[in-house]
Motif scaffolding. Structure first.
Motif, short mmCIF file in Angstrom:
data_model
loop_
_atom_site.label_atom_id
_atom_site.label_comp_id
_atom_site.label_asym_id
_atom_site.label_seq_id
_atom_site.Cartn_x
_atom_site.Cartn_y
_atom_site.Cartn_z
N ARG A 97 0.98 -1.18 0.00
CA ARG A 97 -0.16 0.00 -0.15
C ARG A 97 0.73 1.09 0.12
N GLU A 98 1.75 1.25 1.05
CA GLU A 98 2.54 2.40 0.97
C GLU A 98 3.59 2.74 -0.31
N LEU A 99 3.87 1.65 -0.86
CA LEU A 99 4.79 1.69 -2.41
C LEU A 99 3.70 2.45 -3.17
N TRP A 125 -9.23 0.10 0.91
CA TRP A 125 -8.59 -0.66 1.91
C TRP A 125 -9.12 -0.39 3.36
N ALA A 126 -9.89 0.78 3.54
CA ALA A 126 -10.49 0.84 4.99
C ALA A 126 -11.54 -0.25 4.75
N SER A 170 -15.81 -13.61 2.64
CA SER A 170 -16.78 -13.83 1.66
C SER A 170 -17.38 -12.43 1.29
N ARG A 171 -17.16 -11.23 2.34
CA ARG A 171 -17.54 -9.92 2.02
C ARG A 171 -16.37 -8.99 1.57
N LYS A 172 -15.40 -9.49 1.11
CA LYS A 172 -14.27 -8.60 0.81
C LYS A 172 -14.77 -7.65 -0.32
N ALA A 173 -14.43 -6.36 -0.05
CA ALA A 173 -14.84 -5.02 -0.99
C ALA A 173 -14.03 -5.22 -2.20
N HIS A 174 -14.57 -4.73 -3.12
CA HIS A 174 -14.18 -4.74 -4.48
C HIS A 174 -13.91 -3.19 -4.95
N TRP A 175 -13.23 -2.83 -5.79
CA TRP A 175 -12.98 -1.58 -6.12
C TRP A 175 -13.85 -1.12 -7.21
#
Length: 556
Positions: free
Chosen positions: A496-498, A526-527, A537-542
């Motif tokens: 993330r930092e890179l 990321w938040a 299973s609930r991972k956010a997608h851009w």
């Protein structure tokens, strides 16, 4: 007694003095005084004369309007013998106008274009005001040298105001190099666009709008931002007048170039909406002319690269396909040139646009699998020489190396993007929570058709970017999309930092506003991912974030 005195010679004579050079402090330059020793903190020239030495800073740190010292003397202006167009007044602050409203409602009579300009091949000439009085000679000479890089047409430019001269100079010296993905001696943003703008008031305003917005992004200058909004609105109103006349006449090339510049303006500004309006209008105008083959060759090549780049990027980052099927046919053109926007990435961008179409095949598993396999093979077999291009002779070997490195980043980004779209499709057709009767085996295994795993493509892309200096070589300005997709799909916290640091470098070096929008989306994503770390299973997608915000993001 009066009859015995010789008649006093009227008019003005050239003041003799030390030749002015570019190496002095700002005060000596503005007073056209030679002999500046560039001493710090004040030069000895200014100390001897008791003047305040303004130092040696970049003249572009703050915008130079008609009221700036290098454009105007401390004394009041005197009468000029010719009635040239007066410097435009600084526009009043206002909010950015709605593109669609101004396209439909604005009315403005078009300014006359003085015909018959012939622009010399050498840019070392000046736009000269021949009517400066003797008392204004010093600061006028400084102004002329400031504008020495602007090509001079063979005639009097009645539409070139003080603000336009300033932002045109900035475009030539800075913006034209930073707003392309390829720098060359014959950069069309300079060699083609500036001469056309010199003889077209409409195109001039569009160029100045981009230039002012770019300067505002780099300096946070309110004056430059206000000027950008003013030029933008005047361009839209001028285009409305041209469109009103085009019912019976062919839309001129300069008007179509101005529309393309407004699309570019919105990308530089960081718009998430209005760039679509302008790109759609450009497509319709090209179609109304019968295609690119009906246009001037230089204008056609310029608009082709701009359109294909913006269209492909818009398709990649918008699930709803805000542009629809507006593919530009260019079969009637000669072999395309190496575009200042596309470089060696044109085939890769078209492959990514095909990836964006995969959700339409979700109901036909066989067709979808065949399409995935074809895309995978295209990414594997791609080389920089896959597309036949006319490459300018003036490009250095180091420039070509940078273009190829950037293209390799796009190939890795293509693999990551393919994985991303397929994972998003899997979540769309699968239940959010698994029960005993719904096992993970019921989820389609489309990703097994991709020979390069996602984590390998991410690691390879970011390792390559980490080895880049990411300096002001403009070829690196194309890396917004690879950085964004790697940051959106990586599960490694250290990445993330890179990604953020690299996007910040692009913003600092090139002043393109959509890098800020890319960082905004990544921070929100990321938040969400951190909040749902225990529920994969609930991972956010851009793409879900973009849909929630109703953003039509472009990563061009």
């Amino acid at each position: 007694m009066a009859s015995t005195l010789p008649a006093q010679k009227k008019g003005r004579s050239r003041r003799s003095g030390t030749p002015w050079t570019r190496g002095g402090c700002i005060t000596c330059k503005s007073r056209r005084k030679g002999g500046c020793d560039r001493a710090t903190p004040s030069c000895n020239n200014c100390l001897k004369l008791g003047r305040v030495c303004e130092g040696y800073d970049d003249l572009w740190v703050t915008p130079l309007g008609p009221s700036a010292l290098v454009f105007k003397s401390d004394k009041g202006p005197k009468r000029r013998r010719l009635n040239s167009s007066s410097p435009s007044q600084p526009p009043s602050p206002c909010s950015s106008p709605s593109s669609s409203d101004l396209w439909q409602d604005a009315q403005l009579s078009p300014q006359p274009v003085t015909p018959g300009w012939s622009v010399p091949s050498s840019p070392q000439c000046r736009v000269i005001d021949l009517d400066v009085e003797e008392s204004s000679q010093e600061q006028a000479s400084a102004e002329l040298d400031c504008l020495s890089v602007i090509p001079k047409p063979q005639g009097f430019l009645s539409h070139l105001s003080g603000h336009e001269a300033h932002y045109l100079q900035y475009h030539e010296a800075m913006a034209s190099q930073r707003l392309a993905n390829l720098e060359s001696e014959h950069n069309p943003l300079r060699s083609f666009l500036i001469p056309r703008a010199m003889s077209s008031p409409l195109l001039m305003k569009a160029v100045c709008a981009i230039s002012a917005m770019h300067l505002s992004n780099r300096t946070d200058s309110l004056d430059a931002k206000t000027a950008a909004i003013d030029f933008y609105g005047r361009t839209l109103r001028g285009l409305q007048a041209v469109m009103a006349q085009s019912v019976t006449e062919v839309v001129p090339d300069d008007a179509m170039l101005a529309v393309g510049m407004l699309c570019k303006y919105e990308v530089v500004r960081g718009s998430v909406k209005h760039w679509v309006v302008h790109l759609t209008a450009l497509h319709r105008l090209i179609e109304s002319r019968g295609g690119l083959g009906s246009m001037d060759s230089e204008a056609a090549h310029f608009l082709r690269g701009l359109y294909v780049y913006a269209y492909s990027m818009g398709q990649i980052s918008n699930r709803k396909k805000v542009l629809g099927n507006l593919i530009l046919a260019d079969t009637d053109m000669e072999t395309p040139r190496l575009s200042i926007y596309l470089g060696f990435t044109e085939d890769l961008l078209k492959i990514c646009a095909c990836v964006a179409e995969l959700p339409a095949l979700a109901g036909d598993d066989l067709s979808l699998r065949l399409a995935i396999a074809s895309i995978n093979d295209s990414l594997l077999t791609w080389t920089p020489s896959s597309t036949r291009l006319n490459i300018p002779q003036d490009l250095t070997q180091s420039t070509l190396v940078r273009l190829k490195l950037v293209a390799e980043c796009f190939r890795d980004a293509g693999f990551i993007y393919l994985h991303s779209i397929l994972e998003h499709m899997s979540r769309d057709i699968s239940p959010p929570y698994h029960t005993t009767s719904q096992t993970p085996n019921s989820i389609p295994k489309w990703s097994t058709l991709i020979t390069t795993p996602k984590h390998i493509a991410i690691d390879r892309l970011l390792a390559r970017i980490q080895s880049f200096p990411l300096d002001d070589h403009c070829e690196y300005s194309a890396l917004t999309f690879p950085l964004f997709i790697a940051g959106a799909e990586s599960d490694v916290f250290e990445h993330r930092e890179l990604v953020l640091q690299s996007l910040s470098k692009l913003q600092e070096n090139f002043g393109i506003g959509n890098t800020l929008r890319a960082k905004d989306i990544l921070r929100i994503l990321w938040a969400r991912q951190d909040a749902a770390v225990q529920d994969l299973s609930r991972k956010a997608h851009w793409m879900d974030i973009l849909e929630e915000l109703q953003w039509e993001l472009t990563l061009a």
